[in-house]
Design an enzyme around this catalytic site. Structure first.
Site, PDB file in Angstrom:
ATOM      1  N   GLY A  31       0.704  -1.212   0.109  1.00  0.00           N
ATOM      2  CA  GLY A  31       0.017  -0.077  -0.054  1.00  0.00           C
ATOM      3  C   GLY A  31       0.897   1.190  -0.024  1.00  0.00           C
ATOM      4  N   LEU A  33       0.666   3.529  -2.114  1.00  0.00           N
ATOM      5  CA  LEU A  33       1.276   3.672  -3.561  1.00  0.00           C
ATOM      6  C   LEU A  33       1.518   4.869  -4.270  1.00  0.00           C
ATOM      7  CD1 LEU A  33      -1.798   1.374  -5.208  1.00  0.00           C
ATOM      8  CD2 LEU A  33       0.207   0.630  -3.989  1.00  0.00           C
ATOM      9  N   HIS A  34       2.695   4.735  -4.722  1.00  0.00           N
ATOM     10  CA  HIS A  34       3.434   5.912  -5.467  1.00  0.00           C
ATOM     11  C   HIS A  34       3.565   5.738  -6.660  1.00  0.00           C
ATOM     12  CE1 HIS A  34       6.961   3.401  -4.699  1.00  0.00           C
ATOM     13  NE2 HIS A  34       6.610   3.648  -3.496  1.00  0.00           N
ATOM     14  N   HIS A  37       5.174   2.254  -7.684  1.00  0.00           N
ATOM     15  CA  HIS A  37       3.990   1.079  -7.730  1.00  0.00           C
ATOM     16  C   HIS A  37       3.285   1.149  -9.342  1.00  0.00           C
ATOM     17  CE1 HIS A  37       4.290   1.535  -3.250  1.00  0.00           C
ATOM     18  NE2 HIS A  37       4.669   0.173  -3.531  1.00  0.00           N
ATOM     19  N   VAL A 176      12.294   3.615 -10.038  1.00  0.00           N
ATOM     20  CA  VAL A 176      11.526   5.138 -10.368  1.00  0.00           C
ATOM     21  C   VAL A 176      12.133   6.307  -9.565  1.00  0.00           C
ATOM     22  CG1 VAL A 176       9.577   6.540 -10.595  1.00  0.00           C
ATOM     23  CG2 VAL A 176       9.762   4.184 -11.475  1.00  0.00           C
TER      24      VAL A 176
END
Length: 269
Positions: A31, A33-34, A37, A176
């Site tokens: 969870g 999330l960024h 993800h 990323v």
């Protein structure tokens, strides 16, 4: 998009997808999330017909004194991000659903878990391997998409899938990073502004090491020493390890040749 909390319902829907000839991609997350993800979800959409995202803060992979209780949780925002990214199914179970009463089975991957993060985080990779094995068994995906931010985890899970003959292909996606080079991570929100600036030393050190290797340096100890000097220049950075290893088996190397992993674990804050 459907959100399910029970193993039986998740398994039922995934079987339905597969029975209709659709290929499944699984993205496992804890969870918060960024963009990292979301890059995994985008990759899943490229290679599969359906994308399943699990959102589960796995207690088994947290050691004593680690941040299980403080780990960021933002389910409402996570659901919206999944919906916008085109996810088909979100699996968000309670801990008791994954680890029922008297749960007493663990998955242990040897050798590659005994180095790097495995030294200072005993039991961590056992927890990772156990929960990922369970998720692979529940979803039965054609592809499992993981990020290279945790390079050791990717190596461990690739070995797990190979050794247990699990019919899933692991797909690794590049890190990323924010514009200043810091790898995007859910835990970054715990950093103060000063600590966040200090964290840029990791990427600067990796880039400098890569440059030195491209220029012809082949002495692994010398590269590690140069990275160490850069870490010492940042008073808030406290390295747990700086290591050059083979990319496939995480074996420490003295002479740089072939595919090499430069791995850092550094505490800030």
């Amino acid at each position: 998009m459907e959100i399910v909390r029970r193993v039986s319902r998740c398994r039922e829907l995934c079987r339905r997808f597969s029975a209709s000839g659709e290929r499944l991609a699984l993205v496992t997350t804890m969870g918060a999330l960024h963009d990292g993800h979301l890059s995994l979800i985008r990759k899943g959409r490229e290679i599969a017909d359906r994308v399943v995202v699990s959102v589960f803060v796995n207690p088994l992979q947290f050691g004593p004194g680690e941040d299980f209780e403080l780990y960021p949780r933002s389910m409402t925002e996570d659901v919206e991000k999944c919906r916008s990214a085109g996810v088909d199914l979100v699996f968000h179970p309670e801990a008791a659903e994954i680890y029922p009463e008297n749960f007493s089975t663990a998955v242990e991957v040897g050798k590659v878990t005994e180095r790097l993060c495995g030294v200072n985080r005993p039991g961590h990779f056992r927890g990772v391997a156990t929960v990922v094995t369970k998720l692979l068994n529940i979803v039965r995906p054609d592809f499992a998409v993981f990020g290279l931010k945790d390079a050791q985890q990717t190596v461990v899970l690739r070995r797990l899938i190979r050794d247990l003959n699990i019919p899933t292909e692991l797909v690794a996606v590049p890190i990323v990073r924010d514009p200043d080079g810091v790898a995007i991570s859910s835990r970054n929100q715990h950093l103060s502004e000063t600590e966040r600036q200090a964290a840029t030393v990791l990427h600067r050190a990796l880039v400098q090491a890569e440059k030195r290797i491209e220029e012809g340096e082949r002495n692994g100890a010398r590269i590690e020493e140069e990275i160490g000097k850069m870490m010492k220049s940042e008073k808030l950075a406290h390295p747990e390890y700086i290591s050059l290893t083979t990319a496939k088996d995480l074996i420490p190397i003295k002479t740089i040749q072939g595919r090499v992993l430069i791995a850092l674990a550094v505490r800030i804050g």
